[in-house]
Design a protein around this motif. Structure first.
Motif, PDB file in Angstrom:
ATOM      1  N   VAL A 160      10.695 -21.028  55.513  1.00 27.87           N
ATOM      2  CA  VAL A 160      11.762 -21.956  55.902  1.00 27.87           C
ATOM      3  C   VAL A 160      12.936 -21.185  56.498  1.00 27.87           C
ATOM      4  N   GLY A 161      13.099 -19.933  56.048  1.00 21.78           N
ATOM      5  CA  GLY A 161      14.200 -19.122  56.562  1.00 21.78           C
ATOM      6  C   GLY A 161      14.148 -18.903  58.058  1.00 21.78           C
ATOM      7  N   LEU A 162      12.951 -18.865  58.643  1.00 22.28           N
ATOM      8  CA  LEU A 162      12.826 -18.681  60.091  1.00 22.28           C
ATOM      9  C   LEU A 162      13.362 -19.896  60.842  1.00 22.28           C
ATOM     10  N   VAL A 163      13.062 -21.077  60.322  1.00 24.85           N
ATOM     11  CA  VAL A 163      13.582 -22.298  60.942  1.00 24.85           C
ATOM     12  C   VAL A 163      15.092 -22.385  60.753  1.00 24.85           C
ATOM     13  N   ALA A 164      15.545 -22.052  59.532  1.00 20.69           N
ATOM     14  CA  ALA A 164      16.986 -22.085  59.265  1.00 20.69           C
ATOM     15  C   ALA A 164      17.722 -21.091  60.157  1.00 20.69           C
ATOM     16  N   ASN A 165      17.101 -19.947  60.411  1.00 18.37           N
ATOM     17  CA  ASN A 165      17.723 -18.947  61.272  1.00 18.37           C
ATOM     18  C   ASN A 165      17.977 -19.491  62.669  1.00 18.37           C
ATOM     19  N   ALA A 166      17.008 -20.248  63.198  1.00 22.71           N
ATOM     20  CA  ALA A 166      17.175 -20.833  64.530  1.00 22.71           C
ATOM     21  C   ALA A 166      18.313 -21.855  64.544  1.00 22.71           C
ATOM     22  N   VAL A 167      18.407 -22.652  63.481  1.00 24.40           N
ATOM     23  CA  VAL A 167      19.471 -23.662  63.389  1.00 24.40           C
ATOM     24  C   VAL A 167      20.842 -22.997  63.272  1.00 24.40           C
ATOM     25  N   PHE A 168      20.949 -21.998  62.397  1.00 25.84           N
ATOM     26  CA  PHE A 168      22.226 -21.302  62.221  1.00 25.84           C
ATOM     27  C   PHE A 168      22.654 -20.591  63.500  1.00 25.84           C
ATOM     28  N   ALA A 169      21.694 -19.985  64.195  1.00 21.31           N
ATOM     29  CA  ALA A 169      22.020 -19.293  65.440  1.00 21.31           C
ATOM     30  C   ALA A 169      22.563 -20.262  66.481  1.00 21.31           C
ATOM     31  N   ARG A 170      22.016 -21.466  66.508  1.00 24.02           N
ATOM     32  CA  ARG A 170      22.451 -22.463  67.498  1.00 24.02           C
ATOM     33  C   ARG A 170      23.841 -22.997  67.180  1.00 24.02           C
ATOM     34  N   TYR A 171      24.121 -23.303  65.909  1.00 23.32           N
ATOM     35  CA  TYR A 171      25.358 -24.011  65.579  1.00 23.32           C
ATOM     36  C   TYR A 171      26.473 -23.107  65.054  1.00 23.32           C
ATOM     37  N   ILE A 172      26.151 -21.913  64.564  1.00 19.32           N
ATOM     38  CA  ILE A 172      27.194 -20.997  64.110  1.00 19.32           C
ATOM     39  C   ILE A 172      27.517 -19.965  65.177  1.00 19.32           C
ATOM     40  N   LEU A 173      26.476 -19.433  65.818  1.00 26.24           N
ATOM     41  CA  LEU A 173      26.673 -18.433  66.870  1.00 26.24           C
ATOM     42  C   LEU A 173      26.697 -19.041  68.261  1.00 26.24           C
ATOM     43  N   ASP A 174      26.358 -20.326  68.363  1.00 20.30           N
ATOM     44  CA  ASP A 174      26.294 -21.007  69.647  1.00 20.30           C
ATOM     45  C   ASP A 174      25.325 -20.316  70.596  1.00 20.30           C
ATOM     46  N   SER A 175      24.216 -19.799  70.037  1.00 23.43           N
ATOM     47  CA  SER A 175      23.204 -19.136  70.855  1.00 23.43           C
ATOM     48  C   SER A 175      22.354 -20.174  71.572  1.00 23.43           C
ATOM     49  N   THR A 176      21.902 -19.825  72.749  1.00 20.76           N
ATOM     50  CA  THR A 176      20.988 -20.701  73.463  1.00 20.76           C
ATOM     51  C   THR A 176      19.613 -20.630  72.801  1.00 20.76           C
ATOM     52  N   PHE A 177      18.972 -21.768  72.635  1.00 25.86           N
ATOM     53  CA  PHE A 177      17.675 -21.841  71.968  1.00 25.86           C
ATOM     54  C   PHE A 177      16.655 -22.365  72.965  1.00 25.86           C
ATOM     55  N   ALA A 178      15.939 -21.436  73.593  1.00 22.31           N
ATOM     56  CA  ALA A 178      14.994 -21.790  74.638  1.00 22.31           C
ATOM     57  C   ALA A 178      13.675 -22.273  74.046  1.00 22.31           C
ATOM     58  N   ARG A 179      12.813 -22.813  74.922  1.00 23.62           N
ATOM     59  CA  ARG A 179      11.506 -23.288  74.477  1.00 23.62           C
ATOM     60  C   ARG A 179      10.666 -22.148  73.934  1.00 23.62           C
ATOM     61  N   THR A 180      10.793 -20.963  74.541  1.00 20.32           N
ATOM     62  CA  THR A 180      10.032 -19.815  74.032  1.00 20.32           C
ATOM     63  C   THR A 180      10.498 -19.414  72.637  1.00 20.32           C
ATOM     64  N   ASP A 181      11.795 -19.594  72.343  1.00 17.83           N
ATOM     65  CA  ASP A 181      12.302 -19.312  71.000  1.00 17.83           C
ATOM     66  C   ASP A 181      11.657 -20.244  69.978  1.00 17.83           C
ATOM     67  N   ALA A 182      11.592 -21.538  70.320  1.00 17.49           N
ATOM     68  CA  ALA A 182      10.998 -22.519  69.410  1.00 17.49           C
ATOM     69  C   ALA A 182       9.521 -22.225  69.169  1.00 17.49           C
ATOM     70  N   MET A 183       8.781 -21.959  70.248  1.00 19.02           N
ATOM     71  CA  MET A 183       7.358 -21.681  70.104  1.00 19.02           C
ATOM     72  C   MET A 183       7.132 -20.365  69.363  1.00 19.02           C
ATOM     73  N   GLY A 184       7.918 -19.344  69.674  1.00 21.11           N
ATOM     74  CA  GLY A 184       7.783 -18.061  68.991  1.00 21.11           C
ATOM     75  C   GLY A 184       8.079 -18.165  67.508  1.00 21.11           C
ATOM     76  N   THR A 185       9.149 -18.907  67.152  1.00 18.54           N
ATOM     77  CA  THR A 185       9.484 -19.112  65.743  1.00 18.54           C
ATOM     78  C   THR A 185       8.368 -19.859  65.015  1.00 18.54           C
ATOM     79  N   PHE A 186       7.791 -20.864  65.667  1.00 15.95           N
ATOM     80  CA  PHE A 186       6.692 -21.629  65.067  1.00 15.95           C
ATOM     81  C   PHE A 186       5.473 -20.747  64.817  1.00 15.95           C
ATOM     82  N   LEU A 187       5.108 -19.919  65.815  1.00 17.29           N
ATOM     83  CA  LEU A 187       3.937 -19.051  65.662  1.00 17.29           C
ATOM     84  C   LEU A 187       4.158 -18.008  64.571  1.00 17.29           C
TER      85      LEU A 187
END
Length: 372
Positions: free
Chosen positions: A81-108
């Protein structure tokens, strides 16, 4: 029984969330420090201290509680779950761009880590100091550890080389900086440091990335600087994960010694037991050093999955060889572990395909992206 299950699930999820949030806060502190370029050390920053404490606590107490109350096939997927949470925190705390490759890579990476953890976990009872010593002296483990140590040493040497290359490229780029532009304004994230104009990253045909501040002021950094920064951070994340797995192996051995000592069989009257404790402290400090370097140079969307992958795989291999458990794996387990490794490799490949000039302080969404 239900309350025990709920407590274990809650501890596992809380640990995963806290681990990711701690790394995100440390990354944000690194971004603030680099943007403002202050004189005081980073370790005095309250946000960095909070992130470090949260990271350390979430890496120890909650996983211990979860593993004591949940079977591995339940605890392992919850840890991802930490991998998914990391993507969420990066988007809303760091304002990082979250591309489609990021989503697919995190899922894999999540699916691969679950396969490796579920099918590679084998319970091991506490071992005495004599049993641990026999395991350390086995030729198979001596050979494995020698190759492992050589690999880590090669990666460290490579990282130092890329670090020096990045330092030289940064000095060359810094020498071209106009004197009327404060260094702290370069790449300052929104809401972190004040800048009069939001920098826009552009790539020129000559191979430079330019950051514009208006009024004709333009600061350039070469592609060589960007590549060296990313490769150094990438290698630091992998090294951190490899060292972390040895920390876990030593911790597992140390916990076994403590349990036997508590039950009346004293284990800490031998130099080997002290060596295990010293090794645990050294590897833990080395892991913290490299994870901090990786967070300073790369986005958490890259660092966290890399650390997770390298530590999970190396911990599995180290444990199987050290405790002589390879013979206990069934063909189905071996097949699923191999499938998990393939998924992990594919996920890391996707995550490494990010447009790396946007890593670090410039890995932030622009104002135009907020308006969309």
């Amino acid at each position: 029984m239900l309350s025990r299950l709920l407590l274990g699930v809650g501890a596992s999820v809380a640990g995963s969330l806290g681990h990711s949030l701690g790394m995100t806060l440390q990354k944000r502190a690194h971004m603030q420090h680099e943007a403002a370029s202050p004189g005081r050390p980073l370790w005095k920053d309250r946000q960095w201290q909070l992130g470090l404490l949260l990271y350390l606590f979430s890496s120890t107490a909650p996983p211990t509680i979860a593993l004591s109350m949940l079977p591995v096939f339940v605890a392992a997927p919850l840890a991802a779950v930490g991998l998914v949470a990391n993507a969420v925190f990066a988007r809303y705390i760091l304002d990082s761009t979250f591309a489609r490759t990021d989503a697919m890579g995190t899922f894999l990476v999540t699916m691969g880590s679950c396969c490796v953890a579920l099918f590679g976990a084998i319970d091991e009872p506490p071992l005495s100091l004599g049993q641990l010593l026999r395991l350390y002296k086995r030729p198979a483990y001596v050979l494995f550890f020698s190759v492992y140590a050589l690999l880590v040493a090669v990666l460290i040497v490579a990282e130092v080389g890329w670090r020096r290359r990045y330092a030289r490229a940064s000095e060359a780029a810094g020498s071209a900086m106009p004197p009327n532009v404060p260094l702290g304004s370069v790449g300052a994230p929104r809401g972190v440091g004040h800048v009069e104009a939001e920098p826009l990253l552009r790539t020129s045909p000559a191979g430079y990335s330019s950051v514009e501040y208006g009024a004709g002021v333009e600061i350039k950094s070469t592609r060589a600087e960007q590549v060296a920064r990313y490769v150094s951070g990438f290698l630091s994340a992998v090294i951190s994960g490899l060292i972390c797995s040895q920390t876990l192996l030593l911790a597992k051995s140390g916990i076994g010694l403590v349990l036997l000592t508590v039950h009346g069989d004293m284990q800490f009257n031998d130099p080997l037991a002290i060596a295990i404790v010293v090794g645990l402290v050294v590897t833990a400090l080395a892991n913290l050093y490299y994870i901090q370097r990786a967070l300073r140079l790369c986005s958490t969307l890259t660092v966290v999955p890399l650390c997770y992958c390298s530590s999970s795989l190396s911990a599995l291999l180290s444990s199987l060889v050290y405790f002589d458990q390879i013979r206990l794996l069934t063909p189905i387990q071996i097949s699923m572990i191999a499938a998990g490794i393939v998924l992990l490799a594919a996920g890391v490949l996707l995550l490494s395909m990010k447009a790396e000039p946007h890593e670090g302080p410039l890995h932030l969404g622009s104002e135009s992206s907020d308006d969309e």
